[in-house]
Design an enzyme around this catalytic site. Structure first.
Site, PDB file in Angstrom:
ATOM      1  CG  ASN A   1      29.381 172.518 112.506  1.00  0.00           C
ATOM      2  OD1 ASN A   1      28.178 172.641 112.333  1.00  0.00           O
ATOM      3  ND2 ASN A   1      30.237 173.479 112.289  1.00  0.00           N
TER       4      ASN A   1
ATOM      5  CB  SER B   1      24.924 179.358 110.473  1.00  0.00           C
ATOM      6  OG  SER B   1      24.301 178.844 109.314  1.00  0.00           O
TER       7      SER B   1
ATOM      8  CE  LYS C   1      37.220 180.090 113.881  1.00  0.00           C
ATOM      9  NZ  LYS C   1      36.423 180.917 113.061  1.00  0.00           N
TER      10      LYS C   1
END
Ligand code: KPL
Length: 302
Positions: free
Chosen positions: A248, A10, A181
């Site tokens: 998402n 993706s 992150k």
């Protein structure tokens, strides 16, 4: 610039597709996807401003013996070592990891001769079918030297990414960015995967408490590793990504839906392992890791 994107799932397909607007890109992909891209190009859908709806990168299933200015690695964290073995048979001026989880750059650098840069990406992406990738949330790419500090190579790559329209920041504090992150993924990925929700769910009751606890624990472990990441910074990073990618499907949820192995070991599992070494308790990350690993065992994908 000649760019190989190694691992066109993706995110790799989205980044590769956007880069192909400006550069010569080769996607290393699974067979059906490589065939579809070779036959009719890659269709870009969703939130991609100014994009032609179709780009024409090269595509191959064979990642050995390739030559390019840059290899962007987007394989799953548990495939990094295997990808590095294949990359080592090619020639690249630089290699950039844009993967989830911790430790990927070290795995690449141990097996490759050229410079390895660290990176993070917060774009939302879904590979809808072979040859079609959907941008479900505009995020940003952050890249730089993996130990921190300035890097002329990172600046050059940052310019190449920006020229293709990717939101890009070249950072001199990559260790901190990687932990930030990691905190974002630790809070969003397992919770959305286990509750079958979109990313925005972690901002709302009742999931928010669980996600925030995972983020807080991750920031605490980062600080114990001498990385200056406050609880507030980690939480606002997660909130910002969850808002920007609210609709998402996280990569871990995509993995669970497709009954594939997830990146839990390199995300929450990494927090658990570092915490154990440091004598810290991280009960929320431990619980989330156990639940996802148990799901993987039940599906026989570990
Ligand atoms: O990295 C991601 C992932 O899904 O793995 C985020 C940024 C959470 C986007 O969904």
């Amino acid at each position: 610039m000649d760019i190989v994107v190694f691992g066109a799932g993706s995110l790799g397909s989205l980044v590769g597709g956007l880069l192909a607007r400006e550069h010569d890109v080769t996607l290393v992909a699974r067979e059906a996807h490589a065939r579809a891209v070779g036959d009719s190009g890659l269709r870009l859908e969703g939130a991609v401003a100014d994009a032609p709806d179709r780009v024409f990168p090269s595509a191959t299933t064979d990642g050995t013996g390739l030559e390019a200015d840059l290899a962007v690695v987007t394989v799953k964290s548990f495939d990094t070592a295997a990808a590095a073995e294949r990359l080592a048979m090619g020639t690249f001026d630089g290699v950039l990891s844009l993967q989830n989880g911790m430790g990927n750059e070290a795995t690449l650098a141990a097996r490759l001769e050229g410079p390895v840069l660290a990176g993070t990406a917060t774009y939302g992406a879904v590979l809808r079918e072979p040859g079609v990738v959907d941008c479900t949330g505009v995020g940003e790419v952050v890249l730089g030297a993996r130990a921190g500090g300035p890097s002329t190579l990172a600046v050059r790559i940052g310019e190449a990414f920006a020229a293709a329209g990717l939101e890009t920041t070249v950072a001199e504090d990559m260790p901190r960015r990687l932990w930030e992150k990691l905190a974002v993924n630790a809070g969003i990925n397992p919770v959305t995967a286990l509750t079958a929700t979109e990313n925005g769910a972690v901002l709302e009751d009742p999931a928010d408490g669980l996600s925030r606890a995972a983020v807080r624990e991750t920031a605490r472990v980062a600080r114990a590793c001498d990385v200056p990441l406050s609880n507030r910074e980690a939480r606002s990073a997660m909130d910002a990504v969850a808002e920007a990618t609210a609709t998402n499907t996280s990569s871990m949820r995509q993995d669970v839906l497709a009954e594939r192995r997830t990146e839990i070991d390199a995300i929450n599992g990494h927090v658990v392992d570092r915490a154990a070494e440091l004598g810290l308790e991280v009960p929320t990350n431990r619980l989330l890791t156990t639940l996802v690993q148990t799901w993987e065992r039940g599906r026989d994908v570990r």
